[in-house]
Design a protein around this motif. Structure first.
Motif, PDB file in Angstrom:
ATOM      1  N   ASN A 180       0.864  -1.289  -0.072  1.00 41.64           N
ATOM      2  CA  ASN A 180      -0.178  -0.031   0.030  1.00 41.64           C
ATOM      3  C   ASN A 180       0.709   1.198   0.024  1.00 41.64           C
ATOM      4  O   ASN A 180       2.030   1.381   0.664  1.00 41.64           O
ATOM      5  N   MET A 181       0.440   2.137  -0.590  1.00 39.75           N
ATOM      6  CA  MET A 181       1.080   3.637  -0.421  1.00 39.75           C
ATOM      7  C   MET A 181       0.134   4.676  -0.048  1.00 39.75           C
ATOM      8  O   MET A 181      -0.988   4.862  -0.533  1.00 39.75           O
ATOM      9  N   VAL A 182       0.605   5.434   0.991  1.00 36.35           N
ATOM     10  CA  VAL A 182      -0.030   5.989   1.633  1.00 36.35           C
ATOM     11  C   VAL A 182       0.319   7.711   1.362  1.00 36.35           C
ATOM     12  O   VAL A 182       1.471   8.046   1.095  1.00 36.35           O
ATOM     13  N   ILE A 183      -0.559   8.601   0.966  1.00 37.23           N
ATOM     14  CA  ILE A 183      -0.151  10.043   0.925  1.00 37.23           C
ATOM     15  C   ILE A 183      -0.781  10.848   1.744  1.00 37.23           C
ATOM     16  O   ILE A 183      -2.052  10.399   2.386  1.00 37.23           O
ATOM     17  N   ARG A 184      -0.308  12.122   2.094  1.00 39.42           N
ATOM     18  CA  ARG A 184      -0.955  12.980   2.818  1.00 39.42           C
ATOM     19  C   ARG A 184      -0.964  14.307   2.045  1.00 39.42           C
ATOM     20  O   ARG A 184      -0.018  15.143   2.411  1.00 39.42           O
ATOM     21  N   PRO A 185      -2.138  14.509   1.202  1.00 43.25           N
ATOM     22  CA  PRO A 185      -2.043  15.695   0.461  1.00 43.25           C
ATOM     23  C   PRO A 185      -2.082  17.027   1.216  1.00 43.25           C
ATOM     24  O   PRO A 185      -1.661  18.110   0.581  1.00 43.25           O
TER      25      PRO A 185
END
Length: 297
Positions: A180-185
Motif C-alpha cells: 500500500n502507498m499512503v499519501i498526505r495531500p
C-alpha cells in the motif's frame, strides 16, 4: 446574516480555498503523490481535516492535467451514538463514490485497553489494518490521509520526546509489506486554515468519542506547546517545519545516516567519494516503525 457579512465570508472562503488548493498542489508535485490513472481511497473520518482534504482534492480533480479517481471510505467503528446517517447523506449529496466499512473496533479497544489508559495505539493499528485491506479490495493504489503540517510537527516532537528518534509522518510512504502507498495531500497546510475553512464550508463534523476526548494525551500536550509557541513567537512553526525539509546529516550524530568513520582530511567536508559514502550508509540503515500515532484521521 447581513449582505455585507455574507460577502466578507465568501471572500474569506475563496482566499482559504485558493491557499489550501495551492499548498495541496505543491505537496502533490513535490512528492509525486498522484499520477495519471490513480485510484485514490480518501479516508474520511468525519473530522475537519479529512472533510477538507476530500473537498480540495475534488476541486483539484476538475482542473488537473491528469486523470485520477477518488473514492471516499469511512470506517464505522461502532462507537456508541455515532450518527451513521451523516456521512452517507453528505457523500451522496456531493456526488462522490463512497463505501462505509462497519467494524466493531470500539468494543475490541475497550475490552483490551484498561480503563484510564490511552487507546490511540491499538485503535490506530486496527484502523490501519482494515483500511489497508479494503484499499486492495477496491483496487485503490493510493490511500489519502488527512494529516496536515501541524500533525507532522507534533509527531516529530512526540518521537523525539517519547521515542528517542528524529522522525515524523512522511507526506508519502509505502507500507511495511510493500502493498500500500499512503499519501498526505495536506502536508503543507496549516491546521488553523483547515479549521477556518471547515467552519465556512459548514462540513457536518462528527466528533470522536473514543480517543479524541481523552485527557492527558501526549499528542495534546505537544499540540498545546506548539500553539503556545505560535502565539508568542510568530513564524516559529513555519521555521520548524522548514527545517524538516532541510536536513544536514553531517551535522547530526547518527553514524548510520552519515559515514563519520570514513572522513578524511584533504577532501571537501572530509569525503573522498561522496557517492560511495552515501551508498555505504544507506545500505546499513535499520528499518524503524512508521510513527508513534499513525492514522489519527
Amino acid at each position: 446574516m447581513s449582505e455585507e457579512l455574507a460577502k466578507q465570508q465568501k471572500t474569506r472562503l475563496n482566499k482559504l480555498q485558493k491557499r489550501l488548493r495551492r499548498e495541496m498542489g505543491r505537496a502533490i508535485e513535490d512528492f509525486n503523490m498522484i499520477e495519471d490513472g490513480d485510484k485514490i481511497m480518501v479516508c474520511l473520518s468525519g473530522g475537519k481535516d479529512s472533510f477538507a482534504m476530500l473537498d480540495i482534492l475534488m476541486n483539484l480533480q476538475k482542473s488537473a492535467p491528469i486523470s485520477f479517481e477518488i473514492v471516499a471510505v469511512n470506517l464505522d467503528q461502532k462507537q456508541p451514538g455515532f450518527p451513521e446517517h451523516v456521512l452517507p447523506a453528505y457523500l451522496s449529496d456531493i456526488g462522490v463514490p463512497f463505501h462505509i466499512i462497519e467494524r466493531d473496533t470500539y468494543s475490541v479497544v475497550k475490552e483490551v485497553i484498561p480503563e484510564g489508559k490511552t487507546t490511540c495505539s491499538l485503535c490506530s493499528r486496527l484502523r490501519r489494518g482494515t483500511l489497508y485491506g479494503f484499499a486492495e479490495e477496491i483496487g485503490a493504489n493510493k490511500i489519502a490521509l488527512g494529516h496536515h503540517r501541524d500533525d507532522i510537527l507534533e509527531t516529530f516532537f512526540l518521537n523525539m520526546f517519547y521515542g528517542g528518534k528524529l522522525k515524523s509522518m512522511p507526506p508519502k510512504l509505502v507500507s511495511d509489506d510493500g502493498r500500500n502507498m499512503v499519501i498526505r495531500p495536506l502536508a503543507y497546510a496549516r491546521e488553523k486554515d483547515i479549521m477556518a475553512y471547515a467552519d465556512l464550508r459548514e462540513f457536518p463534523i462528527i466528533p470522536c468519542n473514543l480517543c479524541g476526548s481523552q485527557d492527558g494525551l501526549q499528542r495534546q500536550v505537544v499540540k498545546e506547546m506548539l500553539q503556545d509557541w505560535d502565539k508568542h513567537h510568530p513564524g516559529r512553526i513555519e521555521t520548524m517545519f522548514r527545517s524538516l525539509r532541510h536536513v544536514v546529516p553531517s551535522h547530526l550524530v547518527d553514524t548510520e545516516l552519515f559515514d563519520f568513520q570514513g572522513l578524511q582530511r584533504g577532501y571537501a567536508h572530509g569525503i573522498a567519494d561522496p557517492d560511495a559514502a552515501v551508498n555505504s550508509v544507506s545500505t546499513s540503515q535499520k528499518a524503524v516503525p512508521e510513527t508513534i500515532d499513525i492514522l489519527s484521521l
